[in-house]
Design a protein around this motif. Structure first.
Motif, mmCIF file in Angstrom:
data_model
loop_
_atom_site.group_PDB
_atom_site.id
_atom_site.type_symbol
_atom_site.label_atom_id
_atom_site.label_comp_id
_atom_site.label_asym_id
_atom_site.label_seq_id
_atom_site.Cartn_x
_atom_site.Cartn_y
_atom_site.Cartn_z
ATOM 1 N N ILE A 25 37.421 40.667 36.177
ATOM 2 C CA ILE A 25 37.951 42.046 36.696
ATOM 3 C C ILE A 25 37.473 42.313 37.987
ATOM 4 O O ILE A 25 36.234 42.437 38.120
ATOM 5 C CB ILE A 25 37.461 43.182 35.332
ATOM 6 C CG1 ILE A 25 38.251 42.904 34.204
ATOM 7 C CG2 ILE A 25 37.943 44.596 35.756
ATOM 8 C CD1 ILE A 25 37.573 43.727 33.032
ATOM 9 N N TRP A 363 41.295 43.188 31.119
ATOM 10 C CA TRP A 363 41.565 42.155 31.971
ATOM 11 C C TRP A 363 43.058 41.687 31.978
ATOM 12 O O TRP A 363 44.090 41.405 32.943
ATOM 13 C CB TRP A 363 40.759 40.817 32.020
ATOM 14 C CG TRP A 363 41.202 39.755 32.698
ATOM 15 C CD1 TRP A 363 41.646 38.524 32.185
ATOM 16 C CD2 TRP A 363 41.487 39.844 34.304
ATOM 17 N NE1 TRP A 363 41.844 37.509 33.109
ATOM 18 C CE2 TRP A 363 41.869 38.227 34.528
ATOM 19 C CE3 TRP A 363 41.375 40.572 35.419
ATOM 20 C CZ2 TRP A 363 42.310 37.825 35.806
ATOM 21 C CZ3 TRP A 363 41.754 39.917 36.687
ATOM 22 C CH2 TRP A 363 42.081 38.670 36.754
ATOM 23 N N ARG A 364 43.442 41.423 30.400
ATOM 24 C CA ARG A 364 44.974 41.064 30.215
ATOM 25 C C ARG A 364 46.044 42.135 30.673
ATOM 26 O O ARG A 364 46.831 41.337 31.452
ATOM 27 C CB ARG A 364 44.997 40.934 28.678
ATOM 28 C CG ARG A 364 46.163 40.044 28.052
ATOM 29 C CD ARG A 364 46.478 40.109 26.561
ATOM 30 N NE ARG A 364 45.437 39.184 25.932
ATOM 31 C CZ ARG A 364 44.483 39.553 25.422
ATOM 32 N NH1 ARG A 364 44.225 40.694 24.935
ATOM 33 N NH2 ARG A 364 43.718 38.806 24.795
ATOM 34 N N GLU A 367 45.745 42.018 34.840
ATOM 35 C CA GLU A 367 46.520 40.719 35.378
ATOM 36 C C GLU A 367 47.797 40.437 35.195
ATOM 37 O O GLU A 367 48.376 40.215 36.213
ATOM 38 C CB GLU A 367 45.842 39.477 34.667
ATOM 39 C CG GLU A 367 45.592 38.074 35.204
ATOM 40 C CD GLU A 367 46.720 37.369 34.777
ATOM 41 O OE1 GLU A 367 47.143 37.462 33.535
ATOM 42 O OE2 GLU A 367 47.160 36.163 35.476
ATOM 43 N N ALA A 370 49.178 42.888 37.526
ATOM 44 C CA ALA A 370 49.082 42.400 39.119
ATOM 45 C C ALA A 370 50.320 41.226 39.286
ATOM 46 O O ALA A 370 51.091 41.343 40.423
ATOM 47 C CB ALA A 370 47.830 41.724 39.231
ATOM 48 N N ARG A 371 50.691 40.602 38.305
ATOM 49 C CA ARG A 371 51.651 39.461 38.452
ATOM 50 C C ARG A 371 53.086 40.234 38.738
ATOM 51 O O ARG A 371 53.972 39.905 39.374
ATOM 52 C CB ARG A 371 51.668 38.489 37.420
ATOM 53 C CG ARG A 371 50.540 37.452 37.475
ATOM 54 C CD ARG A 371 50.442 36.814 35.986
ATOM 55 N NE ARG A 371 51.571 36.133 35.650
ATOM 56 C CZ ARG A 371 51.545 35.791 34.440
ATOM 57 N NH1 ARG A 371 50.708 35.758 33.775
ATOM 58 N NH2 ARG A 371 52.730 34.861 34.101
ATOM 59 N N VAL A 400 41.467 47.198 42.476
ATOM 60 C CA VAL A 400 42.717 46.749 42.312
ATOM 61 C C VAL A 400 43.560 47.533 43.011
ATOM 62 O O VAL A 400 44.501 46.864 43.442
ATOM 63 C CB VAL A 400 43.063 46.791 40.834
ATOM 64 C CG1 VAL A 400 42.410 45.732 39.709
ATOM 65 C CG2 VAL A 400 43.038 48.144 40.096
ATOM 66 N N TRP A 405 46.812 45.029 43.779
ATOM 67 C CA TRP A 405 47.300 44.338 42.470
ATOM 68 C C TRP A 405 48.271 45.399 41.806
ATOM 69 O O TRP A 405 48.826 45.267 40.957
ATOM 70 C CB TRP A 405 46.354 44.280 41.622
ATOM 71 C CG TRP A 405 45.460 43.001 42.027
ATOM 72 C CD1 TRP A 405 45.648 42.364 43.489
ATOM 73 C CD2 TRP A 405 44.520 42.137 41.314
ATOM 74 N NE1 TRP A 405 44.825 41.125 43.195
ATOM 75 C CE2 TRP A 405 44.027 40.853 42.351
ATOM 76 C CE3 TRP A 405 43.944 42.107 40.102
ATOM 77 C CZ2 TRP A 405 43.428 40.099 41.816
ATOM 78 C CZ3 TRP A 405 43.138 41.323 39.784
ATOM 79 C CH2 TRP A 405 42.713 40.319 40.604
#
Ligand SMILES: Cc1cc2nc3c(=O)[nH]c(=O)nc-3n(C[C@H](O)[C@H](O)[C@H](O)COP(=O)(O)O)c2cc1C
Ligand code: SF4
Length: 485
Positions: A25, A363-364, A367, A370-371, A400, A405
């Motif tokens: 993170i 984090w999941r 992330e 962000a994708r 972020v 992100w």
């Protein structure tokens, strides 16, 4: 037991721990005030509307509307605190049912009954509180979240009365749905009536001055369930076009019939199979029988413990092209996978002990969001699931947003215990550590037992709210999970 966040003395300590659990993170070293150039202080434009900063308040219900669906004093207190928070985007306030049959509990706000007068009180409360505390509400954007609870409908105290898109091989058993009962499956005609109800609620919201509505498509509720309705025959199921038809039609109809009203969508970006408590731990439902797993949205059909963002990203592109101005990205469902949806140190009473360091869950979501942001850059995106970061929530939010992100960081539980956190962070005021949400989950446990939701451990109002406060303590003691500040 995973290491408590309060134990980490610096962002660097926490960063080092995150590396060891493969949850990298991003974290700034310090909280930056607006004067020091915090990326969270930068305005952003949503649908042509200037929004004053990058903090958002997520929708959170309190199970405390009146029986006929109107706002009450405790409900308005929550909206007032959302307004005082300093966040410039209030995403939805809380879920408002568009039909009585779709209320998640007998005390959920109900559109028709609440009517324009009730909607106006919600909006005025949040705007007035914001104006009084922060000088102006001109750069505050307030949306109203519209929903139908589908499988999780509980419109009366008689218990669940599910209304479903299709029979689900794992969820039916878990939530007491007879797999042969066709009466609880919405017909296509029911869906058409449902769309009318959404449009009518959106029209009422626009009439009293809400500038945006959120067409909620997350957390296992009805519109979200339709996104995975591969097993449903007819116009609203089957292939991607059929499964997304309900949401797409909602967007098109609201756009056509409420000109000028902005549309947002809260979406569970990914999901997994349902989990449950077995003995003293949590584990996924036995799912090999259901492979390929065709009942998820954003789930890898061959490996359903993994996300697959291909369809969610295709949907985000569609929504952008249909004129949706912003999406609020969440994940999973609080009923089936609380550790995915709201990472916590302590589980709610119907949950299971954390099966992973909750930072992995944070984090999941970061992330995956962000994708999605990288794939669909033209859509303003709000991220979720940050509260578990506790004293480091602003450190992560700054990092972020600066990295692009995500555009805006949303707060859920943190705002129940510490509504002024966004304002304090932007002002450079030292955070009030004793108000920081420690993810005790009482605000989820209480409503699971028909009680009003609130922060019983940390908010004085709920500490003294009887008989609820004593009842919550007793429930936790009985579950052997008595934790408190
Ligand atoms: C008591 C409570 C009520 C909630 N009600 C809603 C809701 O009405 N609509 C919604 O989209 N999410 C709802 N959520 C989920 C939150 O908006 C948010 O996604 C979740 O708490 C994770 O964010 P956090 O880590 O900042 O708490 C609720 C969460 C809690 C704890
Ligand atoms: S009850 Fe309070 S401390 Fe616990 S999760 Fe909810 S907001 Fe956080």
């Amino acid at each position: 037991m995973y290491p408590r966040i309060a134990r980490f003395r610096t962002a660097d300590d926490l960063r080092a721990h995150c590396r060891t659990i493969s949850a990298p993170i991003p974290l700034d070293d310090t909280i930056l005030s607006a004067a020091e150039g915090s990326p969270l202080a930068a305005p952003i434009t949503i649908g042509g509307r200037r929004v004053g900063n990058r903090w958002c308040i997520h929708p959170m219900e309190g199970w405390d509307a009146s029986a006929d669906g109107q706002p009450t004093d405790t409900l308005l207190r929550r909206w007032q605190r959302f307004g005082e928070s300093g966040a410039k985007l209030i995403w939805g306030g809380e879920a408002v049912a568009v039909l009585a049959e779709g209320r998640a509990n007998p005390n959920q706000l109900l559109a028709g009954a609440c009517g324009r007068e009730g909607f106006a009180r919600l909006l005025e409360t949040v705007q007035t509180a914001h104006r009084e505390r922060h000088g102006t509400a001109d750069d505050l954007l307030v949306a109203l979240q519209l929903t139908h609870s589908g499988r999780f409908s509980k419109p009366t105290s008689a218990g669940r009365q599910p209304r479903i898109a299709y029979h689900h091989p794992l969820l039916d058993a878990r939530h007491g749905v007879d797999p042969h009962d066709q009466a609880c499956v919405l017909t296509d005609d029911d869906v058409e009536r449902l769309i009318d109800a959404y449009v009518s609620a959106a029209r009422d919201a626009a009439a009293v001055g809400f500038e945006m509505v959120d067409l909620k498509a997350c957390h296992g509720y009805l519109v979200h369930e339709f996104l995975s309705a591969r097993r449903r025959p007819g116009r609203f199921g089957g292939d991607f076009g059929g499964r997304t038809r309900l949401l797409r039609t909602l967007v098109e109809r609201v756009r056509a019939e409420c000109p000028g009203l902005m549309i947002g969508v809260r979406l569970s970006l990914f999901d997994t199979v349902p989990w449950h408590k077995v003995g003293d731990h949590g584990e996924p439902f036995p799912f090999p029988v259901a492979i390929p797993y065709d009942c998820g949205f954003g789930v890898d059909e061959q490996h359903p413990l993994r996300a697959d963002l291909a369809e969610p990203i295709a949907l985000l592109e569609l929504l952008r092209d249909l004129g949706v101005v912003s999406v609020n990205l969440s994940a999973g469902s609080p009923y089936t996978v609380p550790h995915i949806q709201r990472p916590a140190a302590f589980p709610p009473s119907d949950g299971y002990p954390p099966p992973e360091d909750p930072l992995v869950g944070v984090w999941r979501q970061i992330e995956a969001a962000a994708r999605a942001k990288a794939a669909v850059p033209g859509l303003v995106m709000v991220g979720s699931g940050y509260t578990y970061l506790q004293e480091y929530v602003a450190h992560a939010a700054q990092a972020v947003v600066r990295a692009g992100w995500i555009d805006i960081v949303g707060l859920g539980r943190m705002v129940l215990s510490y509504p002024e956190l966004p304002a304090d962070a932007l002002a450079g005021t030292t955070l009030a550590r004793t108000s920081i949400c420690r993810t005790f989950s009482d605000c989820t446990t209480a409503p699971r037992h028909g009680l009003r939701s609130g922060c019983y451990p940390l908010d004085d109002f709920y500490k003294q709210l009887e008989p609820e406060a004593s009842r919550v303590k007793a429930l936790k003691a009985a579950a052997g999970s008595h934790r408190g500040p």
